[in-house]
Design a protein around this motif. Sequence first.
Motif, PDB file in Angstrom:
ATOM      1  N   GLY A   1       0.809  -1.209   0.000  1.00 16.08           N
ATOM      2  CA  GLY A   1       0.000   0.000   0.000  1.00 16.08           C
ATOM      3  C   GLY A   1       0.843   1.259   0.000  1.00 16.08           C
ATOM      4  N   VAL A   2       0.210   2.372   0.296  1.00 18.33           N
ATOM      5  CA  VAL A   2       0.867   3.678   0.343  1.00 18.33           C
ATOM      6  C   VAL A   2       0.845   4.181   1.774  1.00 18.33           C
ATOM      7  CG1 VAL A   2       0.834   6.057  -0.493  1.00 18.33           C
ATOM      8  CG2 VAL A   2       0.186   4.192  -2.030  1.00 18.33           C
ATOM      9  N   GLY A   3       2.012   4.520   2.307  1.00 15.96           N
ATOM     10  CA  GLY A   3       2.083   4.947   3.703  1.00 15.96           C
ATOM     11  C   GLY A   3       3.314   5.774   3.992  1.00 15.96           C
ATOM     12  N   ARG A   4       3.872   5.574   5.178  1.00 13.18           N
ATOM     13  CA  ARG A   4       4.974   6.415   5.636  1.00 13.18           C
ATOM     14  C   ARG A   4       6.217   6.279   4.753  1.00 13.18           C
ATOM     15  NH1 ARG A   4       6.617   5.832  11.818  1.00 13.18           N
ATOM     16  NH2 ARG A   4       6.134   3.697  11.173  1.00 13.18           N
ATOM     17  N   ALA A   5       6.494   5.081   4.248  1.00 16.14           N
ATOM     18  CA  ALA A   5       7.659   4.903   3.378  1.00 16.14           C
ATOM     19  C   ALA A   5       7.550   5.768   2.136  1.00 16.14           C
ATOM     20  CB  ALA A   5       7.798   3.428   2.992  1.00 16.14           C
ATOM     21  N   HIS A   6       6.342   5.856   1.589  1.00 14.81           N
ATOM     22  CA  HIS A   6       6.143   6.675   0.397  1.00 14.81           C
ATOM     23  C   HIS A   6       6.178   8.166   0.730  1.00 14.81           C
ATOM     24  CE1 HIS A   6       4.466   2.730  -0.700  1.00 14.81           C
ATOM     25  NE2 HIS A   6       4.902   3.023  -1.916  1.00 14.81           N
TER      26      HIS A   6
END
Length: 475
Positions: free
Chosen positions: A26-31
């Motif tokens: 998914g899309v989260g803090r890393a992104h």
Amino acid sequence: IHPPTLPQKMTGHRVVGVDTALEEIGVGRAHAVLLLICGLGFCADAAELGYISYVIKVLEKSWSLTTGQVVMLEQAVFAGQVLGPVAWGRMADKWGRRPAILLSSAMIMVFGFCTAAVQNYWQLLIVRAGVGFGVAGLFLCMDIVSEMLPEGSGSKLINSLNYFWPFGSMYALFCAWLTLGTWGWRALTIGAALPCAAAVALGCFYLPESPRWLTEKNRDAEAVDTLKWMAKMNGVSVSFTELLPSPQHKELGLSALLQRGQQRRSFLVMLVVWFCMAGTYFANVLSSPHILSKEVDESVSQDEASFDFVALGLSASSEILSVVVSGLLVDSLGRVPSQAILYIGAGVSTLACGFRGMPYSLLAAAAISSRCFLFAAACVTWLHTPELFSTEILGTAHAFCNVAAKLGSLMAPLVVSQLFSPMVSAALMASWCLAAGLAALALPETAKTLRKVFDPSCYGALRLNYAPSKGEKDV
């Protein structure tokens, strides 16, 4: 279309494709961290461009620069950018996106700080060319962001990178306001290099390698480690332990691109659009400090320029509105009409900037609206370009479009120099805007097209009677 997932074994061993793995993460803090690092690169690019437009006006007076020297100094950064894309692209393909991005950012930082120590014109010319060569590698920031995102969530997040450009422009303006009247242009030089220094510092610790690139290089174990690190950053638990081999796409060269009828036409038209877009935009940025300026007393320090910082601030911040407007227009009108409307609007407002005898408030409004229209049009062009070409020729097409843009940028300092009157300069810039708008009408609309190969009937309002020649590949 995702590669098929192999049956899950009883032992928990699970093999998936990269796309499936990214969807699970998914899309989260890393992104968010990735966007910050890459966004700082965009910010640094805008800051360095803004820097030279302010410093040139100061040094033109304090160093007694001739018109030819001013043009060469402005062209030095763009000359480095013409030479850089091929070198950085090859490095990114051979050694990875991460080292290429970090090295290009470090080069901008080092040469940026060295600029503060130069003692003469020729030293400044050399170090600014070095900055330009480093800036040429920042296009990889958008590539790595797109390669780290799951399918279907890329366009909006990639478009968010465009917001960092106006932030960089406003940051350079703030540094100019803060330093030029007190500490001088050398302090401004150090301030302009700080965004890149921040990008390098964060990138050394938090910028991962592209898992797609790793799988293409058969470094699957490293790709799995990268994906699991991203999952941990996002707070997601994943169960895959191995990745399917990545589909191999053979990169085709320019000759193959020119043999493909429909995509050849899109390519040739886009070369015109990119050349005109970059030439007009950079000419606008370089001329803004001269248009949006005020008279100062002769007793004022040579390092204290006569900039109208309020008007320049409105001009730079208008690009935030540009990103919003471009996003709304492409969803409602489509790529082709949006570019035509925005480029023609930019041409009208740019032409108005040539009437220097008009009231200052109207002149400032014309300069601000011109920049707003231009950046909005550029955002749509950046979005439209990769949608026009199939995977195996996208890299080649994008690279040559960037070269066309750099050539347009090289022309910008000449167009806004004292070799031409303000009216002639404005007319040349307006003609480029009109050419870009009309050329965009000959492109295919991709807003509702899923595949990247088009039928000639999809082309815009300026459809030409095109038929592939005998033996020509019409793909």
